[in-house]
Scaffold this motif. Structure first.
Motif, PDB file in Angstrom:
ATOM      1  N   ASN A  63       8.084   1.391   4.977  1.00 58.26           N
ATOM      2  CA  ASN A  63       8.863   2.246   5.863  1.00 58.26           C
ATOM      3  C   ASN A  63       8.256   3.640   5.864  1.00 58.26           C
ATOM      4  OD1 ASN A  63      10.862   0.353   6.655  1.00 58.26           O
ATOM      5  ND2 ASN A  63      11.896   0.607   4.682  1.00 58.26           N
ATOM      6  N   ASP A  64       7.567   3.972   6.935  1.00 55.31           N
ATOM      7  CA  ASP A  64       6.930   5.281   7.059  1.00 55.31           C
ATOM      8  C   ASP A  64       6.067   5.555   5.824  1.00 55.31           C
ATOM      9  OD1 ASP A  64       8.144   5.707   9.545  1.00 55.31           O
ATOM     10  OD2 ASP A  64       9.961   6.433   8.577  1.00 55.31           O
ATOM     11  N   SER A  65       6.433   6.563   5.051  1.00 56.95           N
ATOM     12  CA  SER A  65       5.594   6.950   3.917  1.00 56.95           C
ATOM     13  C   SER A  65       6.096   6.380   2.589  1.00 56.95           C
ATOM     14  CB  SER A  65       5.527   8.477   3.803  1.00 56.95           C
ATOM     15  OG  SER A  65       6.822   9.008   3.602  1.00 56.95           O
ATOM     16  N   ARG A  66       6.997   5.409   2.631  1.00 54.71           N
ATOM     17  CA  ARG A  66       7.517   4.826   1.386  1.00 54.71           C
ATOM     18  C   ARG A  66       7.345   3.317   1.424  1.00 54.71           C
ATOM     19  NH1 ARG A  66      13.218   6.791  -0.296  1.00 54.71           N
ATOM     20  NH2 ARG A  66      11.974   8.431  -1.233  1.00 54.71           N
ATOM     21  N   TRP A  67       6.912   2.779   0.296  1.00 57.33           N
ATOM     22  CA  TRP A  67       6.818   1.334   0.128  1.00 57.33           C
ATOM     23  C   TRP A  67       7.815   0.898  -0.944  1.00 57.33           C
ATOM     24  CZ3 TRP A  67       0.832   0.515  -0.851  1.00 57.33           C
ATOM     25  CH2 TRP A  67       0.119   0.979   0.263  1.00 57.33           C
ATOM     26  N   PHE A  68       8.469  -0.246  -0.714  1.00 57.88           N
ATOM     27  CA  PHE A  68       9.205  -0.905  -1.789  1.00 57.88           C
ATOM     28  C   PHE A  68       8.465  -2.187  -2.109  1.00 57.88           C
ATOM     29  CE2 PHE A  68      12.070  -4.280  -3.198  1.00 57.88           C
ATOM     30  CZ  PHE A  68      12.462  -3.725  -4.409  1.00 57.88           C
ATOM     31  N   LEU A  69       8.154  -2.390  -3.394  1.00 54.70           N
ATOM     32  CA  LEU A  69       7.345  -3.510  -3.834  1.00 54.70           C
ATOM     33  C   LEU A  69       8.063  -4.259  -4.945  1.00 54.70           C
ATOM     34  CD1 LEU A  69       4.175  -1.296  -4.362  1.00 54.70           C
ATOM     35  CD2 LEU A  69       4.679  -2.593  -2.304  1.00 54.70           C
ATOM     36  N   THR A  70       7.996  -5.584  -4.919  1.00 57.22           N
ATOM     37  CA  THR A  70       8.541  -6.363  -6.017  1.00 57.22           C
ATOM     38  C   THR A  70       7.473  -6.568  -7.086  1.00 57.22           C
ATOM     39  OG1 THR A  70       8.096  -8.370  -4.735  1.00 57.22           O
ATOM     40  CG2 THR A  70      10.341  -7.510  -4.690  1.00 57.22           C
ATOM     41  N   SER A  71       7.920  -6.870  -8.300  1.00 58.19           N
ATOM     42  CA  SER A  71       7.045  -6.757  -9.462  1.00 58.19           C
ATOM     43  C   SER A  71       5.935  -7.792  -9.509  1.00 58.19           C
ATOM     44  CB  SER A  71       7.866  -6.839 -10.745  1.00 58.19           C
ATOM     45  OG  SER A  71       8.535  -8.082 -10.824  1.00 58.19           O
ATOM     46  N   GLY A  72       6.097  -8.930  -8.844  1.00 63.05           N
ATOM     47  CA  GLY A  72       5.059  -9.950  -8.891  1.00 63.05           C
ATOM     48  C   GLY A  72       3.911  -9.727  -7.931  1.00 63.05           C
ATOM     49  N   LEU A  73       4.018  -8.715  -7.076  1.00 66.11           N
ATOM     50  CA  LEU A  73       2.973  -8.444  -6.099  1.00 66.11           C
ATOM     51  C   LEU A  73       1.680  -8.055  -6.817  1.00 66.11           C
ATOM     52  CD1 LEU A  73       3.076  -8.233  -2.878  1.00 66.11           C
ATOM     53  CD2 LEU A  73       2.845  -5.778  -3.280  1.00 66.11           C
ATOM     54  N   PRO A  74       0.554  -8.689  -6.493  1.00 70.89           N
ATOM     55  CA  PRO A  74      -0.697  -8.329  -7.168  1.00 70.89           C
ATOM     56  C   PRO A  74      -1.080  -6.875  -6.895  1.00 70.89           C
ATOM     57  CG  PRO A  74      -0.937 -10.385  -5.956  1.00 70.89           C
ATOM     58  CD  PRO A  74       0.370  -9.783  -5.540  1.00 70.89           C
ATOM     59  N   LEU A  75      -1.561  -6.198  -7.897  1.00 68.05           N
ATOM     60  CA  LEU A  75      -2.020  -4.820  -7.717  1.00 68.05           C
ATOM     61  C   LEU A  75      -3.091  -4.741  -6.637  1.00 68.05           C
ATOM     62  CD1 LEU A  75      -2.196  -3.749 -11.454  1.00 68.05           C
ATOM     63  CD2 LEU A  75      -0.751  -2.683  -9.716  1.00 68.05           C
ATOM     64  N   SER A  76      -3.971  -5.733  -6.579  1.00 69.21           N
ATOM     65  CA  SER A  76      -5.040  -5.716  -5.585  1.00 69.21           C
ATOM     66  C   SER A  76      -4.502  -5.738  -4.165  1.00 69.21           C
ATOM     67  CB  SER A  76      -5.975  -6.903  -5.798  1.00 69.21           C
ATOM     68  OG  SER A  76      -6.663  -6.795  -7.017  1.00 69.21           O
ATOM     69  N   MET A  77      -3.309  -6.312  -3.984  1.00 68.04           N
ATOM     70  CA  MET A  77      -2.703  -6.343  -2.658  1.00 68.04           C
ATOM     71  C   MET A  77      -2.437  -4.928  -2.140  1.00 68.04           C
ATOM     72  SD  MET A  77      -1.619  -8.760  -0.524  1.00 68.04           S
ATOM     73  CE  MET A  77      -0.987 -10.163  -1.429  1.00 68.04           C
ATOM     74  N   LEU A  78      -2.159  -3.999  -3.068  1.00 66.05           N
ATOM     75  CA  LEU A  78      -1.842  -2.642  -2.640  1.00 66.05           C
ATOM     76  C   LEU A  78      -3.027  -1.983  -1.949  1.00 66.05           C
ATOM     77  CD1 LEU A  78       0.173  -1.320  -5.728  1.00 66.05           C
ATOM     78  CD2 LEU A  78       0.881  -2.828  -3.866  1.00 66.05           C
ATOM     79  N   SER A  79      -4.242  -2.274  -2.408  1.00 65.09           N
ATOM     80  CA  SER A  79      -5.412  -1.669  -1.779  1.00 65.09           C
ATOM     81  C   SER A  79      -5.570  -2.160  -0.346  1.00 65.09           C
ATOM     82  CB  SER A  79      -6.674  -1.980  -2.586  1.00 65.09           C
ATOM     83  OG  SER A  79      -6.939  -3.367  -2.619  1.00 65.09           O
ATOM     84  N   LEU A  80      -5.278  -3.443  -0.102  1.00 68.64           N
ATOM     85  CA  LEU A  80      -5.418  -3.988   1.244  1.00 68.64           C
ATOM     86  C   LEU A  80      -4.299  -3.503   2.157  1.00 68.64           C
ATOM     87  CD1 LEU A  80      -6.581  -7.664   0.571  1.00 68.64           C
ATOM     88  CD2 LEU A  80      -7.907  -5.553   0.672  1.00 68.64           C
ATOM     89  N   VAL A  81      -3.078  -3.444   1.621  1.00 67.46           N
ATOM     90  CA  VAL A  81      -1.972  -2.896   2.422  1.00 67.46           C
ATOM     91  C   VAL A  81      -2.249  -1.430   2.746  1.00 67.46           C
ATOM     92  CG1 VAL A  81       0.497  -2.371   2.445  1.00 67.46           C
ATOM     93  CG2 VAL A  81      -0.304  -4.545   1.512  1.00 67.46           C
ATOM     94  N   GLY A  82      -2.857  -0.705   1.801  1.00 66.03           N
ATOM     95  CA  GLY A  82      -3.236   0.678   2.066  1.00 66.03           C
ATOM     96  C   GLY A  82      -4.231   0.788   3.211  1.00 66.03           C
ATOM     97  N   LEU A  83      -5.182  -0.122   3.273  1.00 68.70           N
ATOM     98  CA  LEU A  83      -6.127  -0.110   4.395  1.00 68.70           C
ATOM     99  C   LEU A  83      -5.410  -0.358   5.713  1.00 68.70           C
ATOM    100  CD1 LEU A  83      -9.283  -2.055   3.133  1.00 68.70           C
ATOM    101  CD2 LEU A  83      -8.981   0.400   3.386  1.00 68.70           C
ATOM    102  N   ILE A  84      -4.481  -1.307   5.693  1.00 69.89           N
ATOM    103  CA  ILE A  84      -3.765  -1.644   6.920  1.00 69.89           C
ATOM    104  C   ILE A  84      -2.914  -0.482   7.403  1.00 69.89           C
ATOM    105  CG2 ILE A  84      -1.947  -3.133   7.866  1.00 69.89           C
ATOM    106  CD1 ILE A  84      -3.019  -5.347   5.972  1.00 69.89           C
ATOM    107  N   THR A  85      -2.265   0.230   6.476  1.00 65.37           N
ATOM    108  CA  THR A  85      -1.342   1.302   6.853  1.00 65.37           C
ATOM    109  C   THR A  85      -2.009   2.673   6.910  1.00 65.37           C
ATOM    110  OG1 THR A  85      -0.674   1.613   4.549  1.00 65.37           O
ATOM    111  CG2 THR A  85       0.641   0.078   5.884  1.00 65.37           C
ATOM    112  N   GLY A  86      -3.281   2.751   6.553  1.00 66.30           N
ATOM    113  CA  GLY A  86      -3.998   4.019   6.643  1.00 66.30           C
ATOM    114  C   GLY A  86      -3.889   4.891   5.420  1.00 66.30           C
ATOM    115  N   SER A  87      -3.483   4.321   4.276  1.00 64.75           N
ATOM    116  CA  SER A  87      -3.343   5.114   3.057  1.00 64.75           C
ATOM    117  C   SER A  87      -4.467   4.809   2.073  1.00 64.75           C
ATOM    118  CB  SER A  87      -2.006   4.826   2.381  1.00 64.75           C
ATOM    119  OG  SER A  87      -1.978   5.420   1.096  1.00 64.75           O
ATOM    120  N   PRO A  88      -5.138   5.837   1.546  1.00 68.97           N
ATOM    121  CA  PRO A  88      -6.187   5.625   0.549  1.00 68.97           C
ATOM    122  C   PRO A  88      -5.669   5.628  -0.892  1.00 68.97           C
ATOM    123  CG  PRO A  88      -6.149   7.926   1.179  1.00 68.97           C
ATOM    124  CD  PRO A  88      -5.055   7.246   1.987  1.00 68.97           C
ATOM    125  N   ALA A  89      -4.344   5.744  -1.073  1.00 68.80           N
ATOM    126  CA  ALA A  89      -3.796   6.002  -2.408  1.00 68.80           C
ATOM    127  C   ALA A  89      -4.075   4.893  -3.412  1.00 68.80           C
ATOM    128  CB  ALA A  89      -2.287   6.229  -2.312  1.00 68.80           C
TER     129      ALA A  89
END
Length: 349
Positions: free
Chosen positions: A90-116
């Motif tokens: 949602n805009d600049s905030r993500w809610f993530l559940t604990s089983g989500l792979p850390l590596s998934m965050l890098s790809l979601v960041g690419l999709i949403t335009g975030s380098p964090a």
């Protein structure tokens, strides 16, 4: 109502499951009881009923940082959270559940335009485990990215989901408050900084990515399968013309580094020890100075490519791994005067 809980528990609780299939080490005997809840509600049911049965329990994520026992204790329940894999952007905030792979965050960041979260690319393990140990890569660490964490306190009879702010989590080098409390991390809020350019925001791409992961989920405790999945998904994002995503140099460098050190070609949990910054070098460098790279015992070997990795090279047992762990610890203590602290969680029965 309680009968419904028992029925759900018996449905979710599997019998005689090989822990080796749920560990990147490929080590571990058969667990008498094993469960993989997909929701917080399922997790709470498992915790409630197992407590009534008086069962010992172990909770973990993807098993990428766990050395399971060769002979698990009879009657013990192992609970993996790797099916709890959801994300809401949602805009600049993500809610993530604990089983989500850390590596998934890098790809979601690419999709949403975030380098964090570029630093999490090819980082094995789940978000919950990453928060628990405050996972890091070079100067960036998960604790610096989290806004708040949701958890269940096993000491709370109600097993209610509670929230704690990041500044209360006592994050330090591979440390957090969760290592000292009977708490199970179930999710987190992450605030993403504003970007100079507009976010790409392709919800369809995020949904497709999650669907692909869930379809492959049970296999990704294997590091080779893990690498194949995330590198392929990254290439897929590049190839999809509508996304027009190019891989940042930081992520390319991570891939070059990890593949050069053969992180994904052997069964392991990555770095076995935490670095001691009071020493004059990393643990891997100290092991190399001591001439221990390539030393083998049973089916285990200290990696010839990275001194801080102990590999399952040929159907190693937990005992084989621990022998080499003690070999490294004793040698470092004799030469440098300190005992390195394991990063891998060692479960002994």
């Amino acid at each position: 109502m309680m009968n419904d809980r028992y029925e759900l528990f018996n449905k979710l609780c599997l019998r005689h499951i090989s822990l080796s299939e749920h560990s990147s080490y490929g080590i571990g005997g058969n667990a008498d009881y094993f469960a993989m809840p997909a929701t917080v509600e399922q997790l709470v049911t498992i915790l409630e009923v197992s407590a009534l049965y008086g069962m010992d329990r172990v909770v973990f994520g993807m098993g990428s940082n766990m050395l399971f026992p060769d002979q698990p204790k009879q009657g013990k329940l192992y609970i993996s959270l790797k099916n709890m894999t959801d994300i809401t952007v949602n805009d600049s905030r993500w809610f993530l559940t604990s089983g989500l792979p850390l590596s998934m965050l890098s790809l979601v960041g690419l999709i949403t335009g975030s380098p964090a979260f570029q630093f999490t690319y090819l980082m094995p393990g789940s978000l919950g485990a990453g928060i628990y140990m405050n996972a890091k890569y070079y100067k960036e660490q998960v604790g610096d990215k989290v806004e708040s964490v949701y958890y269940i306190d096993l000491a709370d009879p109600a097993l209610a989901v509670q929230q704690i702010r990041a500044d209360e989590c006592e994050f330090a080098y591979k440390q957090s408050i969760f290592q000292h409390k009977p708490w199970i991390i179930v999710g987190a809020d992450i605030r993403i900084p504003e970007h100079e350019e507009a976010a790409i925001a392709h919800n369809g791409d995020i949904s497709r990515l999650l669907t692909n992961y869930k379809n492959s989920n049970g296999k990704l405790s294997s590091l080779s399968a893990f690498y194949s999945f995330f590198s392929s998904e990254l290439r897929g994002l590049q190839d999809r013309r509508m996304t027009r995503i190019e891989t940042p140099e930081a992520m390319l460098e991570i891939e070059r580094y990890r593949t050069a050190n053969r992180h994904f070609t052997s069964l392991s949990c990555g770095s076995f020890f935490k670095n001691n910054y009071a020493a004059d070098a990393s643990i891997g460098a100290l092991v190399e100075r001591l001439g221990l790279k390539g030393v083998a015992y049973g089916g285990a070997i200290i990696s010839p490519y990275h001194g801080n990795m102990i590999l399952n090279a040929a159907q190693a047992t937990a005992a084989d791994i621990l022998y080499l762990k003690d070999t490294v610890s004793d040698a470092i203590y004799r030469q440098y005067g300190f005992i390195p602290e394991p990063e891998v969680v060692v479960l002994t029965e």
